[in-house]
Design an enzyme around this catalytic site. Sequence first.
Site, PDB file in Angstrom:
ATOM      1  CB  SER A 124       2.034  -6.152  -4.686  1.00  0.00           C
ATOM      2  OG  SER A 124       1.719  -5.340  -5.793  1.00  0.00           O
ATOM      3  CG  ASP A 172      -0.264   1.159  -2.276  1.00  0.00           C
ATOM      4  OD1 ASP A 172      -0.279   1.396  -3.508  1.00  0.00           O
ATOM      5  OD2 ASP A 172      -0.357   0.004  -1.816  1.00  0.00           O
ATOM      6  CG  HIS A 183       2.838  -0.873  -3.714  1.00  0.00           C
ATOM      7  ND1 HIS A 183       1.560  -1.271  -3.429  1.00  0.00           N
ATOM      8  CD2 HIS A 183       3.402  -1.876  -4.444  1.00  0.00           C
ATOM      9  CE1 HIS A 183       1.343  -2.460  -3.966  1.00  0.00           C
ATOM     10  NE2 HIS A 183       2.456  -2.853  -4.585  1.00  0.00           N
TER      11      HIS A 183
END
Length: 341
Positions: A181, A285, A315
């Site tokens: 991320s 995601d 995610h």
Amino acid sequence: MADLDPPAKATRLAPPMTWRTRLSIFAAGYLTDATRRADGTINRRLLAYLDPGVPPSAAPRNGVASRDVDIDPALPLRARLFHPAGGGPVPVVVFFHGGGFAYLSASSPAYDAACRRIARHCGAAVLSVDYRRAPEHRFPAAYDDAFAALRFLDDPKKRPAAAGDGVPPLDVSRCFLAGDSAGANIAHHVARRYALSSPSFATVRVCGLVAIQPFFGGEERTPSELRLDGAPIVSVSRCDWMWRAFLPPGADRTHEAAHAASPAAAAGVDSPAFPPAVVVVGGYDPLQDWQRRYCELLRSKGKEVQLLEYPEAIHAFYVFPEFAESKDLMLRINDFVARTK
């Protein structure tokens, strides 16, 4: 009476999950939402209560020990070093945790466990950098801290192996950058900074980049953002808040930190010193369109890129070891580290 169109099929926002996993994901979202203030600040006192962190473990757990090291006491900037017990020289994975540049830390339970798994599966040392977080420390603080970790490893007098304490010799000529991320965003920017200044490094050689669901964005709303808004962990509103917290005041999401295709964000990518990359994308995601564009950018610059797609992954899926995809990713990272010289 006019014929009625059949109702549109609702988009599923997550794969099937156990109630325990759903509860963990709810807790992760609550941690973010409960500590965000309307004025753009974070309630750090509440956050410290909700995410207290875990101590390092000098005694090996599942074959991996850990200790905290000082990178720059003046800031202060610290990192957590995970390493296999005993053995000869090991490659080094410099890891940057996720959390939208604003949340979590190297000692957060999820990242302590994830880095321990990476070290165990790869037979590598993992240096998880506790970079300064937004909004107290905006761009470029996280990038500066992350790059400082590479400089730290380049100095044999500062490297943990020089101090002993059971740490195996660190083979910094086989150094990998990794993150998920926002941490994968940081890994990209560190990789390009390294590529632009590689002759100034005496011992460190960055051999590879592992970008797990990197956090990039732009002013437009991509199809995946619109289709999957409300998916676990990531939402449009959360992402917008995090970009506002991290970017310089007045900047929008065309800024180099957010928009990987901007000239400033791509500077250094075409250098021979920019490493081959593995980019991980999840089918649930909302950020996946930006992640695929990132792959296209790297390939357009002649870079070697392996795209790992997990159609059933949310995610941050890999911090939940109950997902089969989490174990598979650890094996893929091990393969990448083992074959990349």
